[in-house]
Structure formats: structure tokens, C-alpha cells
Design a protein around this motif. Structure first.
Motif, PDB file in Angstrom:
ATOM      1  N   THR A  72     -16.426 -19.140 -24.132  1.00  0.00           N
ATOM      2  CA  THR A  72     -17.818 -18.886 -23.461  1.00  0.00           C
ATOM      3  C   THR A  72     -17.670 -18.453 -22.198  1.00  0.00           C
ATOM      4  O   THR A  72     -18.640 -18.239 -21.543  1.00  0.00           O
ATOM      5  CB  THR A  72     -18.393 -20.331 -23.704  1.00  0.00           C
ATOM      6  OG1 THR A  72     -17.955 -21.386 -23.016  1.00  0.00           O
ATOM      7  CG2 THR A  72     -19.172 -20.802 -25.022  1.00  0.00           C
ATOM      8  N   ARG A  73     -16.571 -18.406 -21.724  1.00  0.00           N
ATOM      9  CA  ARG A  73     -16.213 -17.945 -20.197  1.00  0.00           C
ATOM     10  C   ARG A  73     -16.144 -16.260 -20.084  1.00  0.00           C
ATOM     11  O   ARG A  73     -15.797 -15.862 -20.970  1.00  0.00           O
ATOM     12  CB  ARG A  73     -14.983 -18.774 -19.624  1.00  0.00           C
ATOM     13  CG  ARG A  73     -14.602 -19.945 -19.582  1.00  0.00           C
ATOM     14  CD  ARG A  73     -13.487 -19.965 -19.140  1.00  0.00           C
ATOM     15  NE  ARG A  73     -13.316 -19.826 -17.445  1.00  0.00           N
ATOM     16  CZ  ARG A  73     -13.403 -20.687 -16.748  1.00  0.00           C
ATOM     17  NH1 ARG A  73     -13.320 -21.898 -16.903  1.00  0.00           N
ATOM     18  NH2 ARG A  73     -13.503 -20.452 -15.478  1.00  0.00           N
ATOM     19  N   SER A  74     -17.105 -15.995 -19.083  1.00  0.00           N
ATOM     20  CA  SER A  74     -17.057 -14.497 -18.736  1.00  0.00           C
ATOM     21  C   SER A  74     -15.765 -14.109 -18.357  1.00  0.00           C
ATOM     22  O   SER A  74     -15.407 -12.854 -18.679  1.00  0.00           O
ATOM     23  CB  SER A  74     -17.921 -14.358 -17.707  1.00  0.00           C
ATOM     24  OG  SER A  74     -17.711 -15.037 -16.768  1.00  0.00           O
ATOM     25  N   ASP A  75     -14.795 -14.974 -17.835  1.00  0.00           N
ATOM     26  CA  ASP A  75     -13.324 -14.708 -17.485  1.00  0.00           C
ATOM     27  C   ASP A  75     -12.506 -15.342 -18.392  1.00  0.00           C
ATOM     28  O   ASP A  75     -11.476 -15.588 -17.758  1.00  0.00           O
ATOM     29  CB  ASP A  75     -13.133 -15.125 -15.852  1.00  0.00           C
ATOM     30  CG  ASP A  75     -13.421 -16.605 -15.750  1.00  0.00           C
ATOM     31  OD1 ASP A  75     -13.587 -17.440 -16.645  1.00  0.00           O
ATOM     32  OD2 ASP A  75     -12.829 -17.176 -14.758  1.00  0.00           O
ATOM     33  N   ARG A  76     -12.579 -15.346 -19.627  1.00  0.00           N
ATOM     34  CA  ARG A  76     -11.843 -15.821 -20.587  1.00  0.00           C
ATOM     35  C   ARG A  76     -10.445 -15.059 -20.449  1.00  0.00           C
ATOM     36  O   ARG A  76     -10.289 -13.972 -20.219  1.00  0.00           O
ATOM     37  CB  ARG A  76     -12.642 -15.658 -21.969  1.00  0.00           C
ATOM     38  CG  ARG A  76     -12.541 -14.400 -22.421  1.00  0.00           C
ATOM     39  CD  ARG A  76     -13.479 -13.921 -23.572  1.00  0.00           C
ATOM     40  NE  ARG A  76     -13.892 -14.727 -24.571  1.00  0.00           N
ATOM     41  CZ  ARG A  76     -13.688 -14.411 -25.790  1.00  0.00           C
ATOM     42  NH1 ARG A  76     -13.028 -13.140 -26.341  1.00  0.00           N
ATOM     43  NH2 ARG A  76     -13.959 -15.253 -26.819  1.00  0.00           N
ATOM     44  N   VAL A  77      -9.498 -15.697 -21.062  1.00  0.00           N
ATOM     45  CA  VAL A  77      -7.946 -15.190 -20.874  1.00  0.00           C
ATOM     46  C   VAL A  77      -8.114 -13.801 -21.685  1.00  0.00           C
ATOM     47  O   VAL A  77      -8.596 -13.586 -22.772  1.00  0.00           O
ATOM     48  CB  VAL A  77      -6.957 -16.451 -21.399  1.00  0.00           C
ATOM     49  CG1 VAL A  77      -6.592 -17.198 -20.465  1.00  0.00           C
ATOM     50  CG2 VAL A  77      -7.325 -16.787 -22.559  1.00  0.00           C
ATOM     51  N   ASP A  78      -7.252 -13.066 -21.472  1.00  0.00           N
ATOM     52  CA  ASP A  78      -6.865 -11.805 -21.807  1.00  0.00           C
ATOM     53  C   ASP A  78      -5.977 -11.898 -23.139  1.00  0.00           C
ATOM     54  O   ASP A  78      -5.960 -11.231 -23.903  1.00  0.00           O
ATOM     55  CB  ASP A  78      -6.370 -10.587 -21.306  1.00  0.00           C
ATOM     56  CG  ASP A  78      -7.570 -10.423 -19.985  1.00  0.00           C
ATOM     57  OD1 ASP A  78      -8.528  -9.848 -20.542  1.00  0.00           O
ATOM     58  OD2 ASP A  78      -7.198 -10.616 -18.649  1.00  0.00           O
ATOM     59  N   LEU A  79      -5.055 -12.976 -23.066  1.00  0.00           N
ATOM     60  CA  LEU A  79      -3.964 -13.028 -23.999  1.00  0.00           C
ATOM     61  C   LEU A  79      -3.490 -14.572 -24.157  1.00  0.00           C
ATOM     62  O   LEU A  79      -3.638 -15.365 -23.224  1.00  0.00           O
ATOM     63  CB  LEU A  79      -2.614 -12.478 -23.481  1.00  0.00           C
ATOM     64  CG  LEU A  79      -1.419 -12.484 -24.305  1.00  0.00           C
ATOM     65  CD1 LEU A  79      -1.511 -11.688 -25.931  1.00  0.00           C
ATOM     66  CD2 LEU A  79      -0.187 -11.778 -23.709  1.00  0.00           C
TER      67      LEU A  79
END
Ligand code: NAI
Length: 385
Positions: A72-79
Motif C-alpha cells: 500500500t505504500r507509494s514508495d514500495r520496494v522495487d525488488l
């Protein structure tokens, strides 16, 4: 260039492979460590994550909490890297792919061929990266071997010989040590012990450098320590789809061998020899010529080797640097997608979920062949037959 963000499941305090991932992911500054569920003991995982610098709200107690928190985070992890014990890989990888995350999963990808096929299909359907950590494919001179084969320096490859034979489980009086025993217990390890743990690295290397896939194999599997239900030694003969013949030996009772991973190629126009314990030298024997030593970092190697080389010629190169090359490839793959451009072909070498699936099929074929006096078995996954 903005850093990508990265999260890890498993790799808690004292784990074998966690530190290599953290070094590898962070080495070139591509990935910032941003979230984790690091231990099967929730409180220990949270505390260890904080000690490594994770913010309080992103050091999670369980992977389910991490999934709920990150999605739900806008800065969710990329990998997301999955570095937990084998039996958990499928559920965690599936859940994160379904939630739209790119994943790097430790080997073996799953416990069964069916699970691995599901992961391959899911990653394709979601158009997400799902990589498998065959980290030894990140060594510069392994990538150079592949480039030499691809450009025809050795001619057609007649034979590949791969070994991953160490001696660290050779003590019969220590066979009941809980850290060792589970590896040979079918309930916890699956259908294979030593081949699934180490042999598949050697098999992946044989496929990676030749650019071929295994079609069928015959295995002689044995438990040299008689109390073990699963094999601690295997000799595997195999055939590849480009006509190359393969020989593979894997063992955990080879006293005197340390890591014991090596690869030899024999082509119509030359041979190559590389060993992981001396990763900076590649031995090249051209037909009718003299044995030559190719040094990592020397001028005029392939673009693939140059891209994977950080330290100058003659300096020691460590195993986390090979992992780092996979993370650098994944960073390039993610960025190329985000920027809508083709990725650098010298980076497009990270092992895929398809490689993990092929390994699962090979593991099951080795177990089946070993039970049937070395009968030749189809080693291709059903979806690739
Ligand atoms: P390990 O037993 O040393 O560490 C496993 C870590 O995972 C521990 O910190 C444990 O607390 C944590 N963990 C277990 N269940 C968890 C869960 N449900 N949620 C969060 N954390 C959990 O194991 P090791 O040797 O580090 O192996 C982990 C994986 O890496 C295995 O699949 C193994 O096959 C693979 N591996 C790969 C290597 C490679 O060269 N690619 C080399 C060594 C291991």
C-alpha cells in the motif's frame, strides 16, 4: 541516478547467505535496503532489521506483515529477495508476484516442478521480473566463457564437465547435527539433498555458458553415509538441446575439497577451464596451440566480462561481487522497463524463473533416475517439452 529500493525476507542474524545479498545489493549503489522480514522469530527479525538501519515501520516481524505494509505504500520496494529455507520459497515468491513486486528468489526456486511452472506462468502473466539466485553466473570470467562460446571461439561444444563437490558433510559421527540432518530428510529437503543444494548450481553453469538446455539425464545417486535417506553424492550424465554431452559430479563427502565448484568445456576448436576458488583465471587451450591464461580485468575481453568487472587486474575478487552483478543486472532490467527502453544486452544475463523451473525438473529426474538404476529420464519440464 535515483536509487532503487530493496527488501529482503530471510537472511537474519547468523544466516549463511543474508550478508552476501546485502553486500551484493548495496555494492554499486543501485539498491537501498529499505524493508525486511529477516527471521522466522519475529522479534529477532525486527530487532536485527533495525540494527541494520531499517526504519521502525519497515522492519517487519513476518513476510505477511511485509507484504501488507509494502503493497500500500507509494514508495514500495522495487525488488524483493527471498532468502529463506527452500520450503517457503514458493508461497513467498507467489504472494509478492501477485502483489506486483519484482522478485529475486534463492535456489531452488520451489519444492516441486508444478510450483515452479506456476511461478513461471505467473511472472509472465504479470509481466514481472522473477530471477533465481544462481549467483555464480555473475563471475566476470564465467560471463566471458559464455561470450566466447556464443561468438564461436571454441566451435561446437562437444562436452561440458561440471563439478560441485565439497567435503563439509563427510563426518559420519556428526550426521545427526540438526544443522546438517534436515538437508538429508525428505520431509524438509524434498526429493534430493546434494543435487538440489549444490548440483543444480553446476548444472545451471553448464547451461549458462553453453547457451543450451538439458533434455535428458541419467543419475547414479548414493548416500555414502548410510543413515541418510537422501543422496550425499551423485554422478549425472546428461544431454543438451544443442547436442553437447554433459558430465556432472556433486558431493558433500569429498574430504579435502573446499567449495569444489568448477567447469570445463571441450569444443571442436578449443577447451576452457574455470574454478570458483581461482575465479580470476580462465584457462584456454586452442586446438593446435598452447595453453593460455585469460586474466580477469585484462584488456579486450567481452562486453559481458567488462561490465561485471570492478577491481583491476590481479586483485582478488570475492563471491559477493558475483551476487552484485546479478543485482546490477536486475537494476538495469527494472530501470529499462520504467524508462521504456531496451536493456543493455551485457546485463541481460540474470537467471530467470525458467532456469529455476528447469532445475526443478532436473532434480526430479535425478531422483527418479537414481531410484531406477540410472535409467535415462526426460529432464525437461512439461511446459517445455
Ligand atoms: P540459514 O538457515 O542460514 O538462514 C535462513 C534465514 O531465514 C534465517 O535467518 C531464518 O531465521 C530466516 N527465516 C526462516 N524462515 C523465515 C520466514 N518464514 N520468514 C522470514 N525469515 C525466515 O539458511 P541459508 O543457508 O542462508 O539458506 C537460505 C536459502 O539460500 C536456501 O534456500 C539456500 O538454498 C539458499 N542458498 C543459496 C546459495 C547460493 O549460492 N545461491 C548459498 C547458500 C544458500
Amino acid at each position: 541516478m535515483a536509487k532503487l529500493t530493496w527488501g529482503m525476507i530471510g537472511g537474519g542474524a547468523g544466516s549463511q547467505i543474508g550478508p552476501a545479498h546485502r553486500l551484493g545489493a548495496g555494492l554499486d549503489g543501485h539498491f537501498a535496503f529499505a524493508a525486511g522480514a529477516l527471521d522466522h522469530r519475529a522479534a529477532d527479525g525486527v530487532a536485527y532489521g533495525r540494527s541494520l538501519g531499517l526504519p521502525d515501520d519497515r522492519s517487519y516481524g513476518t513476510w505477511q506483515d511485509m507484504l501488507a505494509g509494502e503493497r500500500t505504500r507509494s514508495d514500495r520496494v522495487d525488488l524483493v529477495t527471498v532468502a529463506t529455507p527452500n520450503a517457503t520459497h514458493f508461497a513467498i515468491t507467489k504472494a509478492f508476484l501477485e502483489a506486483g513486486f519484482h522478485v529475486l528468489c534463492e535456489k531452488p526456486l520451489t519444492m516441486t516442478i508444478e510450483e515452479a511452472e506456476e511461478i513461471v506462468r505467473l511472472a509472465a502473466a504479470c509481466d514481472l521480473i522473477c530471477a533465481v539466485n544462481y549467483g555464480y553466473s555473475g563471475y566476470p570470467l564465467v560471463r566471458h566463457m559464455r561470450a566466447m562460446v556464443a561468438r564461436g571461439d571454441l566451435g561446437r561444444i562437444r562436452l561440458v564437465k561440471a563439478e560441485f563437490a565439497h567435503g563439509h558433510h563427510a563426518d559420519a559421527t556428526d550426521a545427526d547435527n540438526p544443522r546438517i540432518r534436515w538437508r538429508y530428510d525428505p520431509a524438509q529437503a524434498g526429493v534430493s539433498a546434494q543435487f538440489a543444494d549444490c548440483g543444480i548450481h553446476a548444472l545451471h553453469m553448464a547451461c549458462f555458458v553453453t547457451g543450451q538446455a538439458v533434455t535428458e539425464l541419467s543419475a547414479d545417486t548414493v548416500s555414502c553415509i548410510a543413515t541418510r535417506e537422501l543422496e550425499d553424492d551423485a554422478m549425472v550424465n546428461f544431454r543438451m538441446d544443442g547436442g553437447t554431452v554433459g558430465r556432472l559430479w556433486t558431493s558433500s563427502i569429498a574430504l579435502g575439497n573446499q567449495h569444489g565448484l568448477s567447469l570445463q568445456l571441450f569444443g571442436e576448436k578449443g577447451g576452457l577451464r574455470w574454478a570458483q576458488e581461482q575465479p580470476n583465471q580462465l584457462y584456454h587451450m586452442p586446438l593446435g596451440g598452447r595453453l593460455q591464461v585469460i586474466e580477469r580485468g585484462e584488456p579486450n575481453l567481452s562486453p559481458e566480462a567488462d561490465r561485471a568487472t570492478r577491481v583491476t587486474i590481479g586483485h582478488a575478487e570475492g563471491m559477493p561481487l558475483a551476487f552484485a552483478n546479478l543485482y546490477a543486472d536486475l537494476a538495469e532490467a527494472i530501470r529499462a522497463r520504467e524508462e521504456g527502453r531496451a536493456m543493455d544486452p551485457a546485463a541481460n544475463l540474470y537467471p530467470r524463473a525458467e532456469d529455476g523451473l528447469r532445475s526443478m525438473a532436473a532434480i526430479f529426474a535425478v531422483a527418479q533416475s537414481g531410484r531406477n538404476a540410472g535409467a535415462w529420464c526426460d529432464a525437461r519440464p512439461p511446459m517445455f517439452r
